[in-house]
Design a protein around this motif. Structure first.
Motif, short mmCIF file in Angstrom:
data_model
loop_
_atom_site.label_atom_id
_atom_site.label_comp_id
_atom_site.label_asym_id
_atom_site.label_seq_id
_atom_site.Cartn_x
_atom_site.Cartn_y
_atom_site.Cartn_z
N MET A 268 1.06 -1.44 -0.10
CA MET A 268 -0.13 0.00 -0.17
C MET A 268 0.71 1.18 -0.08
O MET A 268 1.96 1.31 0.54
CB MET A 268 -0.85 -0.10 1.35
N ASP A 269 0.34 2.45 -0.58
CA ASP A 269 0.96 3.64 -0.77
C ASP A 269 0.59 4.33 0.70
O ASP A 269 -0.32 4.76 0.70
CB ASP A 269 0.60 4.45 -2.15
N PHE A 270 1.63 4.83 1.27
CA PHE A 270 1.40 5.27 2.45
C PHE A 270 1.69 7.15 2.44
O PHE A 270 1.90 7.63 3.52
CB PHE A 270 2.31 4.95 3.82
N SER A 271 2.19 7.62 1.35
CA SER A 271 2.16 8.90 1.20
C SER A 271 1.15 10.02 1.77
O SER A 271 1.34 11.09 2.20
CB SER A 271 2.53 9.23 -0.22
N SER A 272 -0.20 9.23 1.48
CA SER A 272 -1.28 10.22 2.17
C SER A 272 -1.07 10.44 3.73
O SER A 272 -1.80 11.58 4.08
CB SER A 272 -2.47 9.35 1.75
N CYS A 273 -0.36 9.91 4.39
CA CYS A 273 -0.25 9.94 5.93
C CYS A 273 1.06 10.61 6.09
O CYS A 273 1.47 10.43 7.09
CB CYS A 273 -0.36 8.95 6.69
N ARG A 351 -7.28 -0.98 5.48
CA ARG A 351 -7.05 0.36 6.30
C ARG A 351 -7.76 0.19 7.43
O ARG A 351 -7.08 0.69 8.60
CB ARG A 351 -7.12 1.47 5.52
N GLN A 352 -9.01 -0.07 7.51
CA GLN A 352 -9.82 -0.15 8.60
C GLN A 352 -9.61 -1.43 9.62
O GLN A 352 -9.73 -1.45 10.73
CB GLN A 352 -11.22 0.18 8.34
N SER A 353 -9.35 -2.51 8.97
CA SER A 353 -9.25 -3.84 9.58
C SER A 353 -8.13 -4.33 10.07
O SER A 353 -7.73 -4.98 10.83
CB SER A 353 -10.11 -4.88 8.59
N VAL A 354 -7.00 -4.14 9.33
CA VAL A 354 -5.69 -4.55 9.76
C VAL A 354 -5.06 -3.50 10.83
O VAL A 354 -4.97 -2.34 10.27
CB VAL A 354 -4.75 -4.83 8.45
N PRO A 355 -5.01 -4.06 12.01
CA PRO A 355 -4.52 -3.05 12.78
C PRO A 355 -3.26 -2.22 12.62
O PRO A 355 -3.08 -1.14 12.97
CB PRO A 355 -4.23 -3.81 14.12
N THR A 356 -2.21 -2.96 12.08
CA THR A 356 -1.05 -2.26 11.54
C THR A 356 -1.38 -0.86 10.67
O THR A 356 -0.94 0.02 10.95
CB THR A 356 -0.08 -3.16 11.01
N THR A 361 -1.97 5.04 9.97
CA THR A 361 -2.71 5.99 9.00
C THR A 361 -3.46 6.59 10.01
O THR A 361 -4.40 7.54 9.40
CB THR A 361 -3.58 5.14 7.77
N CYS A 362 -3.63 6.47 11.23
CA CYS A 362 -4.62 7.23 12.17
C CYS A 362 -4.08 8.69 12.02
O CYS A 362 -3.20 9.24 12.14
CB CYS A 362 -4.40 6.53 13.38
N PRO A 363 -5.29 9.60 11.86
CA PRO A 363 -5.10 10.84 11.68
C PRO A 363 -4.70 11.67 12.93
O PRO A 363 -5.15 11.15 14.15
CB PRO A 363 -6.52 11.32 11.36
N PRO A 364 -3.86 12.57 12.71
CA PRO A 364 -3.41 13.21 14.24
C PRO A 364 -4.43 13.69 14.87
O PRO A 364 -4.59 13.75 16.17
CB PRO A 364 -2.53 14.33 13.72
N ALA A 365 -5.45 14.33 14.53
CA ALA A 365 -6.55 14.68 15.36
C ALA A 365 -7.37 13.85 16.00
O ALA A 365 -7.73 14.07 17.23
CB ALA A 365 -7.60 15.57 14.30
N GLU A 366 -7.52 12.68 15.54
CA GLU A 366 -8.13 11.84 16.09
C GLU A 366 -7.05 11.00 17.33
O GLU A 366 -7.75 10.71 18.23
CB GLU A 366 -8.08 10.21 15.12
N LEU A 367 -5.79 10.95 17.03
CA LEU A 367 -4.91 10.62 18.20
C LEU A 367 -4.93 11.83 19.26
O LEU A 367 -4.59 11.31 20.43
CB LEU A 367 -3.53 10.50 17.63
#
Length: 478
Positions: A268-273, A351-356, A361-367
């Motif tokens: 998967m491409d992780f550039s979006s995060c 993205r939603q089901s695989v914990p890693t 990819t968890c957004p900073p605002a959510e953290l």
């Protein structure tokens, strides 16, 4: 001293007292008698050492009613399984010391099904005859990566060893000097090459390797060109490397295979995060690699496995190598890997089901929201009359870990704890003894928890073990 030795209760009397003690009853009934007897004997052996050292001088202290609480604690600690779960509050997602990737719910259920009864591990359900365990996930891997064929072994080191043993034994493998990596556990690529029977041919300099360096190294003994992902470090500044298409063209011009060891390996491409766009397995194969190897339990988010993808003729040769049987995976690994890979058929579901993937990819605002929620729970639960803590939140960074995306930070918000009644080192040590242990970070005079690697369902356990550890550390401090 002899009188003190004689004051030590017998093992049988101690065992009887344990069985009468309600706190130990459940564990002691489930524990083999021999193990329980060994633990009791070890406890009193420690007391004998205390007597010899002069630390115990009073026979009254050795009476069973005085020592029973300590004996109970010693036995209960000894009854804990060596392999047990832990709470990861470090913010390192793929934490090698803590089991790397957490399996998706679908993968966990698949493991339970495989472990509960018999299965079709090597049974061809179409014919009723013997089948191949390699076929269980091969089609799925090929569909996701675009490979002609695939093979799964027990880890990526095994994958590299098998590939080199099959295609390069007795010959030379050309590798850039800047890619001769050492990763965790002192595992070194050159040593794996040596074990495979291949000879390493280093080319270029540490920071710069050119196509002409590879070309000049090719001779009648060359068996392959190889690229190795530089896990755990980055070369910055005055640096250049040969692109995969260029190296592939050179290898094929000379009739040689190009082997790509991706290390962690990503689908998967992780550039979006905010992470760099590292080459994915499908990209590497599309750009000319004949064989690509990568791990199943790192960024992919599955069980420990080494996945080999590439040209069918070469994969068929790997399957015929006798080493393949020694390096093969069992039914639990294959069932978890299949369930994990199925999730990748829908990238958004993965993205939603695989914990890693979800943690990376968890957004900073959510953290930040999760950190504030956890901090509030800890303030209410920890700041009692016996335990006082200063608790706040602060922006900081997490890491992917596992050799993936080294030196690249993921924005997060930490929960910081500063206890009043004990030192941070005492708190950290006490948390290693809780059930489950809680592993965090010591930074800027605070014990820090990163919500990126904590599930909200773990918050009650976090509060419980922190309360227990603070109490233990404070008592020891007093």
């Amino acid at each position: 001293m002899q009188n003190l030795f004689r004051a030590i209760p017998s093992v049988d009397a101690s065992l009887a007292a344990l069985h009468r003690a309600e706190a130990a009853l459940a564990d002691s009934q489930q524990t083999p008698h021999a193990l329980l007897r060994d633990l009791v004997a070890a406890f009193w052996d420690n007391k004998r050492e205390s007597i010899r050292a002069g630390a115990c001088k009073n026979g009254e202290e050795l009476r069973l009613e005085h020592q029973l609480p300590a004996l109970l604690e010693f036995v209960q600690r000894g009854l804990r399984p060596r392999f047990r779960s832990a709470l990861n509050a470090t913010g390192v997602v793929v934490h090698t010391n803590m089991g790397r990737s957490v399996l998706a719910e679908e993968a966990r259920q698949a493991v339970i099904r495989a472990a509960t009864g018999y299965c079709n591990l090597e049974l061809d359900l179409a014919t009723g005859g013997r089948g191949s365990r390699h076929a269980l996930v091969e089609e799925l891997i090929c569909r996701i990566t675009g490979a002609e064929a695939a093979l799964v072994v027990n880890n990526n080191a095994a994958a590299v060893l098998l590939v080199l043993d099959t295609f390069c034994k007795g010959g030379e493998v050309v590798v850039s000097r800047g890619e001769l990596v050492e990763i965790g556990g002192s595992f070194r690529i050159p040593e794996v090459m040596e074990k495979s029977g291949a000879t390493l041919r280093e080319v270029g300099a540490t920071n710069r390797t050119h196509l002409r360096d590879y070309s000049a190294a090719i001779n009648e003994n060359t068996r392959a060109l190889m690229r190795v992902h530089t896990s755990n470090y980055r070369i910055v500044g005055f640096h250049s490397a040969v692109s995969l298409p260029e190296l592939s063209a050179l290898a094929h011009e000379h009739g040689l295979p190009l082997i790509e060891d991706l290390g962690s390996g990503s689908l998967m491409d992780f550039s979006s995060c905010g992470l760099p766009n590292e080459p994915t397995v499908p990209e590497v194969l599309a750009k000319g690699a004949d064989i690509a190897t990568f791990s199943g339990d790192k960024v992919l988010g599955g069980p420990q496995a080494g996945i080999i993808t590439g040209r069918k003729g070469m994969i068929d040769q790997l399957k015929r190598n006798p080493l393949t049987r020694a390096l093969r995976c069992d039914k639990l690994c294959l069932s978890a890997l299949e369930a994990t890979l199925r999730l990748y058929l829908d990238p958004e579901k993965a993205r939603q089901s695989v914990p890693t993937l979800r943690m990376i990819t968890c957004p900073p605002a959510e953290l930040a929201k999760a950190a504030r929620s956890l901090a509030n729970k800890l303030r209410k639960g920890l700041n009692t009359q016996e335990t006082l803590c200063e608790i706040d939140v602060r922006e900081d960074v997490s890491r992917v870990g596992g050799g993936a995306f080294p030196q690249y930070d993921l924005p997060t918000t930490l929960v910081r704890i500063r206890p009043a009644g004990c030192s941070l080192t005492a708190l950290k040590a006490a948390l290693l003894e809780t059930v489950p242990p809680l592993i965090g970070r010591l930074e800027d005079d605070a014990f820090c928890l990163d919500p990126r690697t904590l599930d909200i369902r773990e918050y009650p356990d976090v509060l419980r073990v922190l309360r227990q550890a603070l109490d233990t550390a404070s008592r020891h401090t007093r």
